[in-house]
Design a protein around this motif. Structure first.
Motif, PDB file in Angstrom:
ATOM      1  N   PRO A  96       0.812  -1.229   0.000  1.00  0.00           N
ATOM      2  CA  PRO A  96       0.000   0.000   0.000  1.00  0.00           C
ATOM      3  C   PRO A  96       0.844   1.278   0.000  1.00  0.00           C
ATOM      4  O   PRO A  96       0.526   2.233  -0.709  1.00  0.00           O
ATOM      5  CB  PRO A  96      -0.819  -0.135   1.286  1.00  0.00           C
ATOM      6  CG  PRO A  96      -0.963  -1.606   1.478  1.00  0.00           C
ATOM      7  CD  PRO A  96       0.334  -2.198   1.000  1.00  0.00           C
ATOM      8  N   LYS A 107      -4.896   8.580  -0.167  1.00  0.00           N
ATOM      9  CA  LYS A 107      -4.694   8.288   1.252  1.00  0.00           C
ATOM     10  C   LYS A 107      -4.822   6.795   1.511  1.00  0.00           C
ATOM     11  O   LYS A 107      -5.492   6.081   0.767  1.00  0.00           O
ATOM     12  CB  LYS A 107      -5.739   9.026   2.096  1.00  0.00           C
ATOM     13  CG  LYS A 107      -5.652  10.536   1.973  1.00  0.00           C
ATOM     14  CD  LYS A 107      -6.856  11.198   2.615  1.00  0.00           C
ATOM     15  CE  LYS A 107      -6.862  12.699   2.319  1.00  0.00           C
ATOM     16  NZ  LYS A 107      -8.174  13.305   2.622  1.00  0.00           N
ATOM     17  N   LEU A 108      -4.216   6.362   2.602  1.00  0.00           N
ATOM     18  CA  LEU A 108      -4.372   4.977   3.038  1.00  0.00           C
ATOM     19  C   LEU A 108      -5.341   4.953   4.209  1.00  0.00           C
ATOM     20  O   LEU A 108      -5.134   5.643   5.202  1.00  0.00           O
ATOM     21  CB  LEU A 108      -3.022   4.390   3.470  1.00  0.00           C
ATOM     22  CG  LEU A 108      -1.907   4.396   2.419  1.00  0.00           C
ATOM     23  CD1 LEU A 108      -0.656   3.720   2.971  1.00  0.00           C
ATOM     24  CD2 LEU A 108      -2.353   3.701   1.138  1.00  0.00           C
ATOM     25  N   LEU A 109      -6.410   4.165   4.085  1.00  0.00           N
ATOM     26  CA  LEU A 109      -7.411   4.071   5.141  1.00  0.00           C
ATOM     27  C   LEU A 109      -7.339   2.685   5.761  1.00  0.00           C
ATOM     28  O   LEU A 109      -6.802   1.756   5.172  1.00  0.00           O
ATOM     29  CB  LEU A 109      -8.819   4.270   4.568  1.00  0.00           C
ATOM     30  CG  LEU A 109      -9.070   5.478   3.668  1.00  0.00           C
ATOM     31  CD1 LEU A 109     -10.491   5.433   3.135  1.00  0.00           C
ATOM     32  CD2 LEU A 109      -8.836   6.768   4.444  1.00  0.00           C
ATOM     33  N   THR A 110      -7.932   2.539   6.931  1.00  0.00           N
ATOM     34  CA  THR A 110      -8.134   1.189   7.441  1.00  0.00           C
ATOM     35  C   THR A 110      -9.568   0.814   7.131  1.00  0.00           C
ATOM     36  O   THR A 110     -10.394   1.664   6.808  1.00  0.00           O
ATOM     37  CB  THR A 110      -7.889   1.114   8.956  1.00  0.00           C
ATOM     38  OG1 THR A 110      -8.848   1.958   9.590  1.00  0.00           O
ATOM     39  CG2 THR A 110      -6.486   1.584   9.299  1.00  0.00           C
ATOM     40  N   SER A 111      -9.877  -0.448   7.249  1.00  0.00           N
ATOM     41  CA  SER A 111     -11.171  -0.956   6.807  1.00  0.00           C
ATOM     42  C   SER A 111     -12.328  -0.248   7.498  1.00  0.00           C
ATOM     43  O   SER A 111     -13.393  -0.070   6.935  1.00  0.00           O
ATOM     44  CB  SER A 111     -11.233  -2.452   7.074  1.00  0.00           C
ATOM     45  OG  SER A 111     -12.424  -2.976   6.592  1.00  0.00           O
ATOM     46  N   SER A 112     -12.111   0.176   8.750  1.00  0.00           N
ATOM     47  CA  SER A 112     -13.213   0.766   9.512  1.00  0.00           C
ATOM     48  C   SER A 112     -13.306   2.279   9.326  1.00  0.00           C
ATOM     49  O   SER A 112     -14.211   2.907   9.848  1.00  0.00           O
ATOM     50  CB  SER A 112     -13.018   0.451  10.994  1.00  0.00           C
ATOM     51  OG  SER A 112     -11.748   0.912  11.396  1.00  0.00           O
ATOM     52  N   ASP A 113     -12.358   2.840   8.584  1.00  0.00           N
ATOM     53  CA  ASP A 113     -12.342   4.295   8.419  1.00  0.00           C
ATOM     54  C   ASP A 113     -13.514   4.780   7.587  1.00  0.00           C
ATOM     55  O   ASP A 113     -13.714   4.333   6.467  1.00  0.00           O
ATOM     56  CB  ASP A 113     -11.074   4.745   7.684  1.00  0.00           C
ATOM     57  CG  ASP A 113      -9.860   4.635   8.568  1.00  0.00           C
ATOM     58  OD1 ASP A 113     -10.051   4.496   9.781  1.00  0.00           O
ATOM     59  OD2 ASP A 113      -8.754   4.681   8.021  1.00  0.00           O
ATOM     60  N   HIS A 114     -14.260   5.706   8.128  1.00  0.00           N
ATOM     61  CA  HIS A 114     -15.245   6.395   7.304  1.00  0.00           C
ATOM     62  C   HIS A 114     -15.047   7.892   7.432  1.00  0.00           C
ATOM     63  O   HIS A 114     -15.813   8.667   6.924  1.00  0.00           O
ATOM     64  CB  HIS A 114     -16.671   6.009   7.702  1.00  0.00           C
ATOM     65  CG  HIS A 114     -17.025   4.651   7.226  1.00  0.00           C
ATOM     66  ND1 HIS A 114     -17.730   4.427   6.075  1.00  0.00           N
ATOM     67  CD2 HIS A 114     -16.713   3.438   7.734  1.00  0.00           C
ATOM     68  CE1 HIS A 114     -17.871   3.127   5.901  1.00  0.00           C
ATOM     69  NE2 HIS A 114     -17.265   2.508   6.882  1.00  0.00           N
TER      70      HIS A 114
END
Lengths: 399, 399
Positions: A96, A107-114
């Motif tokens: 990533p 941007k790099l998000l995590t799965s739970s990022d909203h």
């Protein structure tokens, strides 16, 4: 200590001499990696082989699946010399961070990022990361949730091309890199004994590299397991020289039978079933243990993720089993008719001890293969013999 | 007239539901090609999905061999919706004229050309052909006649990227595009009869699209040959719906048995040998005749270039043989253990009429496959039964 160069030049490859075989590729990599000296005239080389200086004679081969193109070329500065140019698109990175640095994503998000709060923060040391190159993408189709685009600009940093130039190229280079077709051949036991076996003994190959592995003279650090040498039904499990132990999906190991009289599938009888079961069961056990979840990279691999098979015809004539990951990318190595699952081989021998002795086997031989030449010569001979004997018969009946 | 949509949604794919399967890809192409309406807001779509608006949640899968990358993304304008982005590098063109237009080479020569006189003249209508873009190539290694370079600029026109966006993406999309692993399973005859057959009858699929082909209600123009319908051992040879008859190396045809009681390899007995030989011999003859050297494109193909095989487990449960070109690119479809050569199947039945009835068969099942779930459930049940009966025994001996 290592015998790789000898193996490279001596091993027999009658079954598949296509340039796209991983084995061939690995060998060429070896040539470069082992012997190459990086010249300083990098700019000169780059300039010599640039498109403006390059003229096309013909397309030797291409592979739309692996995005590879092989050309017969000549260059402006040496119009009387032939060249071979191999172009290959590089794979996408999968890290990533690298995808972000390559400007494929912002941007790099995590799965739970909203929300924006939990974004992975951009490296302060790289202030240019938010500057994106000009993006050009043509919308081809848009239907419901499906959108297809053709991206023509903006992904330059992901679009590097690996280019190999062989110059000046000799006829043997052309032979290797020209696409050769396969023939489906039905190998009867008679064809095997009267054509293949004599062909093999006329063109013997030095297999001392195999003995060096079995006796511990070479590749000791790559041997994973070996049975007692006294046992005729023993075997040695060794890392295939193509595998660097980096990615478990690319796992490739060989189980080599100790009995030097066993050359290939054709030699197997019911007496060999215990040895074959031992290779299969021990091979799966050792590999899944060595590359377990507890072990460091590159594992893990479970026993039910391991495929074990013979090639027929084999690449070299000492009985050996290939062990690979069931999720390996498919290439010619696992193709039905060339690869024979060890599970199935054991069951066939249990059904009929002379299954592989008496059997017609479907094999593939390449246009360029000397073995195919021998087979076709035998077909021609038997046809002319038949015509001769028919002539004799018709002369008899005419007389 | 055509039943492609029904086939698409109904066909059973227990054996291989990996997103990299050509079948899956072809189906998605169908969705786009058959139903899509090209929207005018091309610029809007292109802008919405550009890297600057795209955030990465995770890499779902990648295939370094086919240069494909599949990402879980979110977009700046709709941060609460998930997207799937599929990127694929386009293959190199192979037409010399196109290679010249793409600025990969300067002039086109013929094999005998050693002078500038016989060059193929540049099209006068394209005066810009000699203007080459900026060339950047780093020399990696140079050894003897071997030179390796990494090209970072100058081949932009060959480096288009095919981009598919699914947005908003639903859970079933993620299931399809997330890399799933395979399991090597030994399918005993008992497992087949007690688990697989009940599983299949619990999840019946509508195979009317097959009947439509056999009765001439659909795909009439794609049927190459059919035997007399009255004959129970008859078959129909039809172009596989994935093949567009453009490139002979991608040939894919199906020989479908007329007998509706024949579902798969497991049903074959020695009584079927004449039918199987007929499919094999006639199939090879018809295809090599239709795509002969005299015929227009895409031929030619010789009989000894045709591979014929069954899949086990099959994609749909009506007995059918795949016919492909022996020089086809390798994918999971020809893998040993999944593909069973018709030549070998016939010989196995000649050896033992109940070879496929009594046989343990090695199969591959995907993580996501409902069939694997059924198999694993049966393993769990038999383990708990064994434990129960062992408990009973130990209670017995304790009492």
């Amino acid at each position: 200590m290592t015998d790789t160069p000898k193996r490279r030049s001596d091993s027999l490859t009658p079954a598949d001499d296509s340039p796209s075989q991983p084995e061939k590729r690995a060998r060429f990599e070896d040539v470069l990696a082992n012997n190459a000296t990086l010249k300083d005239d990098s700019a000169f080389i780059s300039k010599s082989f640039c498109p403006e200086n390059m003229h096309l004679v013909s397309v030797l081969s291409s592979d739309s699946r692996s995005n590879c193109l092989i050309l017969h070329t000549r260059f402006e500065d040496s119009p009387d010399k032939d060249g071979i140019v191999i172009l290959k698109k590089t794979p996408f990175p999968t890290d990533p961070k690298v995808l972000q640095q390559s400007k494929l994503v912002h941007k790099l998000l995590t799965s739970s990022d909203h929300s924006a709060e939990s974004e992975v923060s951009l490296e302060p040391s790289n202030p240019t990361v938010t500057t994106f190159p000009c993006w050009e993408a043509k919308s081809i189709l848009s239907n419901d949730v499906y959108h297809r685009l053709l991206v023509t600009a903006g992904l330059e940093s992901l679009n590097e091309v690996d280019m190999t130039v062989i110059h000046p190229a000799e006829p043997h280079h052309f032979k290797r890199y020209t696409k050769s077709g396969r023939h489906v051949i039905q190998e009867t036991p008679e064809l095997y004994s009267s054509v293949i076996v004599p062909f093999l003994s006329k063109t013997p190959r030095d297999l001392s590299w195999v003995d060096n592995i079995l006796t511990g003279k070479a590749e000791r650090d790559r041997v994973l397991f070996t049975t007692d040498q006294i046992d005729d039904y023993g075997f040695t499990l060794v890392l295939d020289y193509r595998w660097n132990e980096k990615r478990i999906q690319e796992m490739h190991c060989l189980g080599i039978a100790h009995d030097p009289h066993l050359t290939c599938l054709r030699d197997l009888r019911s007496t060999h079933i215990p040895m074959l079961k031992r290779i299969l069961v021990e091979g799966r056990r050792i590999l899944s243990h060595k590359y377990s979840a507890d072990a460091p990279t590159p594992g893990p691999i479970r026993e039910d993720q391991i495929m074990a098979y013979f090639h027929y015809p084999p690449t070299f004539y000492r009985l050996h089993v290939h062990f690979i990951h069931v999720d390996a990318a498919d290439d010619g190595g696992t193709r039905t008719g060339r690869a024979h699952l060890l599970d199935e081989v054991i069951r066939n021998l249990e059904l009929d001890g002379s299954y592989y002795a008496d059997r017609v086997l479907t094999i593939y031989l390449h246009d360029q293969s000397p073995m195919l030449e021998a087979v076709q010569q035998s077909y021609a001979n038997s046809t002319s013999e038949r015509i001769d004997s028919e002539n004799v018969r018709s002369e008899d009946s005419a007389s």
